[in-house]
Design a protein around this motif. Structure first.
Motif, PDB file in Angstrom:
ATOM      1  N   THR A  73      -6.668 -13.486 -64.352  1.00  0.00           N
ATOM      2  CA  THR A  73      -7.275 -13.172 -63.061  1.00  0.00           C
ATOM      3  C   THR A  73      -7.408 -14.410 -62.192  1.00  0.00           C
ATOM      4  OG1 THR A  73      -9.525 -13.539 -63.835  1.00  0.00           O
ATOM      5  CG2 THR A  73      -8.625 -11.341 -64.131  1.00  0.00           C
ATOM      6  N   ASN A  74      -7.047 -15.554 -62.733  1.00  0.00           N
ATOM      7  CA  ASN A  74      -7.289 -16.775 -61.933  1.00  0.00           C
ATOM      8  C   ASN A  74      -6.203 -17.812 -62.117  1.00  0.00           C
ATOM      9  OD1 ASN A  74      -8.912 -17.731 -59.977  1.00  0.00           O
ATOM     10  ND2 ASN A  74     -10.383 -18.730 -61.337  1.00  0.00           N
ATOM     11  N   SER A  75      -4.985 -17.367 -62.418  1.00  0.00           N
ATOM     12  CA  SER A  75      -3.904 -18.334 -62.617  1.00  0.00           C
ATOM     13  C   SER A  75      -3.529 -18.955 -61.272  1.00  0.00           C
ATOM     14  CB  SER A  75      -2.688 -17.641 -63.224  1.00  0.00           C
ATOM     15  OG  SER A  75      -2.161 -16.710 -62.311  1.00  0.00           O
ATOM     16  N   GLU A  76      -2.732 -19.989 -61.310  1.00  0.00           N
ATOM     17  CA  GLU A  76      -2.335 -20.659 -60.064  1.00  0.00           C
ATOM     18  C   GLU A  76      -1.629 -19.706 -59.116  1.00  0.00           C
ATOM     19  OE1 GLU A  76      -0.076 -24.272 -60.437  1.00  0.00           O
ATOM     20  OE2 GLU A  76      -1.613 -25.116 -61.768  1.00  0.00           O
ATOM     21  N   GLU A  77      -0.765 -18.875 -59.717  1.00  0.00           N
ATOM     22  CA  GLU A  77      -0.021 -17.898 -58.939  1.00  0.00           C
ATOM     23  C   GLU A  77      -0.987 -16.936 -58.238  1.00  0.00           C
ATOM     24  OE1 GLU A  77       2.991 -18.364 -58.594  1.00  0.00           O
ATOM     25  OE2 GLU A  77       3.921 -16.492 -57.935  1.00  0.00           O
ATOM     26  N   VAL A  78      -1.983 -16.473 -58.990  1.00  0.00           N
ATOM     27  CA  VAL A  78      -2.958 -15.538 -58.427  1.00  0.00           C
ATOM     28  C   VAL A  78      -3.740 -16.223 -57.302  1.00  0.00           C
ATOM     29  CG1 VAL A  78      -5.049 -14.238 -58.931  1.00  0.00           C
ATOM     30  CG2 VAL A  78      -3.139 -14.180 -60.536  1.00  0.00           C
ATOM     31  N   GLN A  79      -4.152 -17.458 -57.554  1.00  0.00           N
ATOM     32  CA  GLN A  79      -4.924 -18.175 -56.518  1.00  0.00           C
ATOM     33  C   GLN A  79      -4.110 -18.346 -55.242  1.00  0.00           C
ATOM     34  OE1 GLN A  79      -6.539 -21.816 -58.027  1.00  0.00           O
ATOM     35  NE2 GLN A  79      -7.568 -20.819 -59.736  1.00  0.00           N
ATOM     36  N   ALA A  80      -2.827 -18.683 -55.412  1.00  0.00           N
ATOM     37  CA  ALA A  80      -1.977 -18.876 -54.233  1.00  0.00           C
ATOM     38  C   ALA A  80      -1.847 -17.567 -53.457  1.00  0.00           C
ATOM     39  CB  ALA A  80      -0.601 -19.368 -54.666  1.00  0.00           C
ATOM     40  N   HIS A  81      -1.709 -16.485 -54.179  1.00  0.00           N
ATOM     41  CA  HIS A  81      -1.556 -15.196 -53.505  1.00  0.00           C
ATOM     42  C   HIS A  81      -2.843 -14.759 -52.825  1.00  0.00           C
ATOM     43  CE1 HIS A  81       2.378 -14.906 -55.366  1.00  0.00           C
ATOM     44  NE2 HIS A  81       2.614 -13.876 -54.565  1.00  0.00           N
ATOM     45  N   ARG A  82      -3.988 -15.027 -53.462  1.00  0.00           N
ATOM     46  CA  ARG A  82      -5.263 -14.695 -52.820  1.00  0.00           C
ATOM     47  C   ARG A  82      -5.404 -15.438 -51.501  1.00  0.00           C
ATOM     48  NH1 ARG A  82      -9.090 -15.137 -58.016  1.00  0.00           N
ATOM     49  NH2 ARG A  82      -8.561 -13.094 -58.852  1.00  0.00           N
ATOM     50  N   LYS A  83      -5.057 -16.704 -51.551  1.00  0.00           N
ATOM     51  CA  LYS A  83      -5.127 -17.521 -50.337  1.00  0.00           C
ATOM     52  C   LYS A  83      -4.248 -16.900 -49.255  1.00  0.00           C
ATOM     53  CE  LYS A  83      -6.107 -22.416 -50.610  1.00  0.00           C
ATOM     54  NZ  LYS A  83      -5.646 -23.748 -50.936  1.00  0.00           N
ATOM     55  N   ALA A  84      -3.040 -16.489 -49.671  1.00  0.00           N
ATOM     56  CA  ALA A  84      -2.104 -15.915 -48.703  1.00  0.00           C
ATOM     57  C   ALA A  84      -2.641 -14.589 -48.154  1.00  0.00           C
ATOM     58  CB  ALA A  84      -0.748 -15.706 -49.356  1.00  0.00           C
ATOM     59  N   MET A  85      -3.221 -13.758 -49.034  1.00  0.00           N
ATOM     60  CA  MET A  85      -3.760 -12.478 -48.569  1.00  0.00           C
ATOM     61  C   MET A  85      -4.868 -12.725 -47.541  1.00  0.00           C
ATOM     62  SD  MET A  85      -1.893 -10.305 -49.927  1.00  0.00           S
ATOM     63  CE  MET A  85      -0.519 -11.261 -50.536  1.00  0.00           C
ATOM     64  N   LEU A  86      -5.689 -13.757 -47.799  1.00  0.00           N
ATOM     65  CA  LEU A  86      -6.751 -14.056 -46.835  1.00  0.00           C
ATOM     66  C   LEU A  86      -6.167 -14.572 -45.526  1.00  0.00           C
ATOM     67  CD1 LEU A  86      -9.351 -15.486 -49.310  1.00  0.00           C
ATOM     68  CD2 LEU A  86      -9.653 -13.475 -47.869  1.00  0.00           C
ATOM     69  N   GLN A  87      -5.036 -15.307 -45.614  1.00  0.00           N
ATOM     70  CA  GLN A  87      -4.349 -15.718 -44.388  1.00  0.00           C
ATOM     71  C   GLN A  87      -3.916 -14.491 -43.592  1.00  0.00           C
ATOM     72  OE1 GLN A  87      -3.503 -18.379 -42.634  1.00  0.00           O
ATOM     73  NE2 GLN A  87      -4.552 -19.852 -43.942  1.00  0.00           N
ATOM     74  N   PHE A  88      -3.343 -13.505 -44.300  1.00  0.00           N
ATOM     75  CA  PHE A  88      -2.876 -12.303 -43.616  1.00  0.00           C
ATOM     76  C   PHE A  88      -4.053 -11.524 -43.024  1.00  0.00           C
ATOM     77  CE2 PHE A  88       0.893 -12.533 -46.619  1.00  0.00           C
ATOM     78  CZ  PHE A  88       1.783 -12.887 -45.629  1.00  0.00           C
ATOM     79  N   ILE A  89      -5.119 -11.389 -43.811  1.00  0.00           N
ATOM     80  CA  ILE A  89      -6.246 -10.564 -43.343  1.00  0.00           C
ATOM     81  C   ILE A  89      -6.908 -11.199 -42.124  1.00  0.00           C
ATOM     82  CG2 ILE A  89      -8.600  -9.859 -43.962  1.00  0.00           C
ATOM     83  CD1 ILE A  89      -7.530  -9.148 -46.717  1.00  0.00           C
ATOM     84  N   THR A  90      -7.006 -12.535 -42.131  1.00  0.00           N
ATOM     85  CA  THR A  90      -7.676 -13.177 -41.009  1.00  0.00           C
ATOM     86  C   THR A  90      -6.712 -13.486 -39.859  1.00  0.00           C
ATOM     87  OG1 THR A  90      -7.397 -15.251 -42.189  1.00  0.00           O
ATOM     88  CG2 THR A  90      -9.564 -14.228 -42.306  1.00  0.00           C
ATOM     89  N   LEU A  91      -5.435 -13.109 -40.015  1.00  0.00           N
ATOM     90  CA  LEU A  91      -4.445 -13.451 -38.982  1.00  0.00           C
ATOM     91  C   LEU A  91      -4.854 -12.886 -37.619  1.00  0.00           C
ATOM     92  CD1 LEU A  91      -1.560 -14.725 -38.622  1.00  0.00           C
ATOM     93  CD2 LEU A  91      -0.718 -12.401 -38.658  1.00  0.00           C
ATOM     94  N   ASN A  92      -5.266 -11.615 -37.625  1.00  0.00           N
ATOM     95  CA  ASN A  92      -5.651 -10.993 -36.356  1.00  0.00           C
ATOM     96  C   ASN A  92      -7.148 -10.702 -36.294  1.00  0.00           C
ATOM     97  OD1 ASN A  92      -3.011 -10.898 -35.263  1.00  0.00           O
ATOM     98  ND2 ASN A  92      -2.556  -9.211 -36.646  1.00  0.00           N
ATOM     99  N   HIS A  93      -7.887 -11.243 -37.260  1.00  0.00           N
ATOM    100  CA  HIS A  93      -9.336 -11.041 -37.283  1.00  0.00           C
ATOM    101  C   HIS A  93      -9.970 -12.040 -36.302  1.00  0.00           C
ATOM    102  CE1 HIS A  93     -12.997  -9.692 -39.401  1.00  0.00           C
ATOM    103  NE2 HIS A  93     -13.456 -10.869 -39.067  1.00  0.00           N
ATOM    104  N   PRO A  94     -10.929 -11.606 -35.500  1.00  0.00           N
ATOM    105  CA  PRO A  94     -11.429 -12.535 -34.467  1.00  0.00           C
ATOM    106  C   PRO A  94     -12.252 -13.700 -35.015  1.00  0.00           C
ATOM    107  CG  PRO A  94     -12.631 -10.455 -34.424  1.00  0.00           C
ATOM    108  CD  PRO A  94     -11.503 -10.256 -35.364  1.00  0.00           C
ATOM    109  N   VAL A  95     -12.702 -13.616 -36.267  1.00  0.00           N
ATOM    110  CA  VAL A  95     -13.555 -14.663 -36.854  1.00  0.00           C
ATOM    111  C   VAL A  95     -14.715 -14.995 -35.911  1.00  0.00           C
ATOM    112  CG1 VAL A  95     -13.498 -16.764 -38.261  1.00  0.00           C
ATOM    113  CG2 VAL A  95     -11.380 -15.587 -37.787  1.00  0.00           C
ATOM    114  N   ASP A  96     -15.387 -13.944 -35.480  1.00  0.00           N
ATOM    115  CA  ASP A  96     -16.527 -14.129 -34.578  1.00  0.00           C
ATOM    116  C   ASP A  96     -17.835 -13.970 -35.340  1.00  0.00           C
ATOM    117  OD1 ASP A  96     -16.122 -11.494 -35.090  1.00  0.00           O
ATOM    118  OD2 ASP A  96     -16.467 -10.788 -33.061  1.00  0.00           O
ATOM    119  N   CYS A  97     -17.898 -14.624 -36.516  1.00  0.00           N
ATOM    120  CA  CYS A  97     -19.067 -14.486 -37.387  1.00  0.00           C
ATOM    121  C   CYS A  97     -20.368 -14.807 -36.651  1.00  0.00           C
ATOM    122  CB  CYS A  97     -18.937 -15.386 -38.596  1.00  0.00           C
ATOM    123  SG  CYS A  97     -17.377 -15.193 -39.448  1.00  0.00           S
ATOM    124  N   GLY A  98     -20.284 -15.719 -35.700  1.00  0.00           N
ATOM    125  CA  GLY A  98     -21.484 -16.141 -34.989  1.00  0.00           C
ATOM    126  C   GLY A  98     -22.203 -15.013 -34.282  1.00  0.00           C
TER     127      GLY A  98
END
Lengths: 476, 432
Positions: A73-98
């Motif tokens: 659940t936490n291999s390097e490959e998995v970590q890289a893909h999680r990072k990428a999925m978060l890149q995709f999810i936040t690609l069009n997300h406004p990130v207006d947490c404030g």
């Protein structure tokens, strides 16, 4: 019982389990957005990708266990893909947490800090979409924040069965939208989609921009809206964040109500009525004892009540089914011999309210009828000739039905016209100010805790009952 | 003629698609043979023995797919002909639907008999007008002749067919997306497991086959698996329909015996590239397969094994020939616009990745390319590969990385000089 290995740990799994379920049971956390224990699997967020030896990456939420499989659940490959999925999810997300109400309890925010922390790799304009779309009179939708996990549409299809939501358009312009002929406002469970939304896309209009969630703390409680007795959390300001200026009423008010996950009673859901408990508890309160409408001190009112009880030949008590188990038992114990007791139904169904369904809502709109009936029987209130004293505990009883000559002792929490008509009026505390338990229609007992201090002059019903039963003069 | 012909084996006339002419060509003989002489298991055995591979893109053995379905497991089974032919450059199924619809119907009846299917479906692309009318006409003829309905040819076997028109989504051509669409839902592909042969249409065992794959069944039953295997190569038996388009003198649909030399096919059968230009690259089987340069294909044969060795695939048979002088950046822009437009938006990497790819390529074409753009295109392609529910995300990544691998210099030129090396040209010009 296939044996599988998660991060090297050998685990006996059940045949029908998924890797996600096994991992959760054994403390291997796999991040996810779209998966929800009560909803079907859609596997569209791709956040729960795990590595299986010899098979590469696949999503854990839809992966049946197989004998001898080795999951990481936490291999390097998995970590890289999680990072990428978060890149995709936040690609069009406004990130207006404030300015987002979800900030502080947002899954996307948490995962970003935990698994990525990376800036967006994109240099291009984000895809714009609708802000503040009116889903119903209770809920707003921000399509830019939406990550299309489809928890809300699945909730309306699988749990509340209102079929009120669907997806419009496709690709990165997909939008959650209400279905034309099935208004979400007619779904009495609609507000649950705000809780299960992993990001700040679905917003409660009632809570919108009212408070940052980290200023609030939850107190476990029980919804008194019906005989189901759903366990809830009442959110109110933390003591260290009490307002010293501006609107100080906020310090003493319920900011929002959320379900407290309880498989025995309500699971992770509650109905919209439960969300609106503030409307019940925050009516204008009665905080002064009165004799025939004349304000007096607590000892004076108690003295007069005790005198009336001592003088009565035939006394009847109408016991509230909003009383906690402890209060009802104390009443039975201390005053059960003195009064002829009936159970009084404090609340009746309101016009337009859903009466009953097979998910949560019950026809009995009171929290503790079960325990009250166990102690005081099933008879409807009735008054024999010669009844000269009636103790009414709680609201909702028409005083015109009382025998005209009887004296009245009235215990109530809210400012109501009847208060002044009683010979003795005693203000009592409400659920948010005391400890106690309710017994729901299935016999399940749930506890509630206090969030606020009662005002001076307001007594807990349990103390008051003891004081009334005390033979001599004395302060409660 | 590029080798033997199994499906396009007759001259096309104004009436060659009609039932009467199909019967004259020996049509529905395989059905009569099946219903009269063969047991359902025999049909499955014959198809498995023929080694017929799926013609939709993945080249999965048809027999192996069929074997998963348990003949009498007490559930209804469904057979679906996937005629939602949306892969860019592909228009081979259209030829069958327009000119030989009865071979599809006959094959579907045989398959239904083999798989215990009472109701079968043709999911036809919504934009197909003539193919739809021809197919609907053929279904009417077949019903009138007692070839569909109850007790077909007095055998006791009953089967009905529904022709369902899609609504224009590329992703509904993916088998599970097709089923969602057929059920009346949004055409979202589904997660596997369960496989469609276990839980498909209406949660029942379902076989989804490409129109061309199915159309081979009638020939296999008539002539036997051995005869079919004698056509083509040992690893790629049979023929394939190729729809050839792009910079080529005689575009169109050709039936090619597998194992036929590629360049010979392009030069002799298709008439070569206009103006005598050289081939820059070829998209072998729909844009979701990786492109091969003119040098790559010079010694290749048209067979699955040759294409796999070369790092690509025959895919759906949609062959696009691209001549020297074409701008690959502009070409990639067209492809990325397509994938962006057609992503269903269900799962994260494809929903955002396809749009991201499109925006980056758009920017490069507009002369605003950045030095890290190529690296970013590879990044997006990499993390779309194998992380999505269906193959669309992967395909977008393959198409992108395939072109980048071979023509990286054009992209670097375009980013550095803020203009295309070939003037953004997509036409086949007479002179450069």
């Amino acid at each position: 019982m296939p044996e599988i290995f998660i991060n090297g740990q050998a685990i006996e799994a059940r045949d029908d389990q998924t890797v996600m379920a096994v991992a959760r049971e054994h403390g291997h956390f796999i991040p996810y957005f779209c998966w929800h224990p009560q909803l079907s699997v859609v596997g569209n967020c791709r956040m729960c990708l795990v590595e299986v030896e010899g098979r590469g990456l696949d999503i854990a939420c839809n992966m049946p266990v197989a004998k001898g499989m080795k999951v990481f659940t936490n291999s390097e490959e998995v970590q890289a893909h999680r990072k990428a999925m978060l890149q995709f999810i936040t690609l069009n997300h406004p990130v207006d947490c404030g300015i987002c109400d979800k900030a502080g309890e947002c899954t996307l925010q948490d995962y970003h800090y935990q698994y990525s922390g990376q800036r967006s790799l994109s240099h291009d304009q984000k895809v714009r979409s609708t802000k503040f779309y009116n889903l119903s009179n209770r809920i707003l939708l921000d399509n830019e924040r939406c990550i299309l996990c489809l928890r809300c549409t699945r909730f309306t299809h699988e749990v509340s069965k209102s079929m009120a939501l669907g997806v419009e358009r496709r690709g990165d312009t997909s939008n959650i939208r209400p279905v034309e002929d099935r208004p979400l406002s007619e779904d009495p469970y609609s507000d649950n989609i705000i809780d299960i939304c992993p990001v700040g896309a679905l917003l409660s209009r009632q809570f919108l921009h009212k408070s940052r969630v980290w200023f609030l703390q939850p107190t476990p409680s029980v919804c008194p809206g019906c005989a189901r007795g759903c366990t809830v959390q009442l959110w109110h300001r933390k003591p260290e964040w009490k307002l010293k200026a501006l609107d100080q009423r906020q310090n003493e008010s319920i900011a929002r109500v959320t379900p407290l996950d309880n498989p025995a009673v309500n699971g992770p859901w509650i109905c919209n009525k439960g969300r609106d408990l503030a409307q019940v508890f925050e009516r204008v309160r009665a905080d002064e004892p009165m004799l025939k409408g004349r304000p007096v001190t607590v000892p004076a009112a108690l003295d007069e009540a005790r005198r009336l009880i001592g003088a009565a030949r035939h006394a009847v008590a109408l016991v509230s089914n909003w009383g906690s188990n402890e209060e009802l038992e104390t009443f039975k114990d201390k005053l059960g011999e003195v009064f002829h007791c009936f159970v009084k139904e404090d609340w009746q169904p309101q016009p337009g309210e859903r009466l009953e369904d097979d998910l949560l809502i019950r026809a009995d709109k009171n929290p503790n009828t079960t325990r009250a009936r166990e102690l005081f029987g099933h008879a409807e209130p009735g008054f024999k000739d010669g009844t000269d004293l009636v103790l009414v505990w709680g609201e909702g009883f028409d005083f015109a039905r009382l025998p005209s000559r009887a004296r009245i002792i009235f215990l109530n929490s809210y400012l109501q016209p009847e208060n002044g008509h009683a010979d003795v009026f005693l203000p009592v505390s409400i659920q948010t100010e005391r400890h106690g338990h309710y017994t729901n229609f299935q016999g399940t007992v749930s506890a509630f805790e206090p969030c606020f201090e009662p005002k001076p002059g307001v007594l807990h019903a349990e103390d008051l009952i003891r004081a009334l039963a005390a033979p001599a003069r004395g302060h409660p | 003629m590029p080798g033997r012909q199994l499906i396009m084996s007759f001259p096309v006339t104004a009436t060659s698609h009609a039932l009467s002419e199909y019967r004259e060509r020996g049509g529905y003989g395989a059905l009569a043979k099946t219903l009269g002489q063969l047991k359902p298991q025999d049909v499955v055995k014959e198809v498995t023995a023929s080694g017929l591979q799926g013609r939709g893109g993945a080249a999965f053995a048809v027999g192996r797919k069929w074997q998963v379905v348990q003949y009498d497991d007490g559930q209804p089974h469904y057979l679906i002909a996937n005629a939602d032919e949306g892969e860019p450059g592909t228009f081979k199924d259209r030829w069958i639907l327009e000119n030989n619809p009865h071979v599809l119907l006959e094959s579907m009846l045989i398959a239904s008999y083999a798989l215990n299917v009472r109701n079968c479906f043709v999911y036809i692309r919504g934009e197909f007008d003539l193919p739809y009318r021809r197919l609907a006409g053929a279904v009417e003829e077949a019903y009138a002749a007692g070839l569909f309905g109850r007790n077909i040819l007095g055998s006791g076997f009953s089967c009905d067919i529904v022709v369902y028109r899609g609504a224009g989504a590329y992703v509904a051509g993916e088998a599970s997306g097709l089923l969602s669409s057929l059920e009346g839902k949004k055409g979202y592909p589904r997660n596997r497991p369960p496989r469609l042969t276990v839980k498909g249409l209406y949660q029942r065992p379902t076989v989804v086959n490409n129109v061309e794959s199915l159309s081979n069944i009638a020939w296999i039953i008539s002539n036997g698996a051995e005869a079919f295997k004698a056509v083509g190569t040992p690893k790629s038996p049979g023929t394939r329909l190729f729809s050839v388009s792009g910079h080529i003198n005689r575009p169109g649909v050709y039936e090619v015996e597998l194992g036929y030399p590629w360049m010979k096919f392009l030069d002799e059968d298709c008439g070569g590239v206009p103006h005598g230009r050289a081939i820059k690259c070829v998209v072998p089987g729909g844009v979701s397969s990786k492109v091969l340069t003119g040098a790559d294909i010079s010694n290749l044969k048209l067979s699955h094994e040759d294409l796999w060795d070369a790092g690509s695939t025959l895919g759906s048979g949609g062959m696009i020939v691209i001549a020297e002088g074409t701008c690959m950046v502009a070409l990639l822009q067209v492809l990325m616009r397509f994938y962006h437009h057609e992503s269903c938006g269900q799962c994260t990497p494809c929903r955002h990745g396809t749009g991201w790819l499109h925006r980056i390529v758009d920017r490069i074409v507009a002369g605003d390319g950045r030095s890290d753009d190529i690296e970013r295109l590879y990044y997006i392609s990499k993390f779309n590969d194998g992380t999505t529910i269906c193959g669309l995300g992967d395909a977008a990544g393959y198409a992108c990385s395939g072109i980048l691998d071979k023509f990286r210099d054009e992209f670097e030129y375009c980013i550095e000089h803020k203009r295309s090396k070939f003037g953004g040209n997509l036409e086949c010009l007479r002179s450069s």
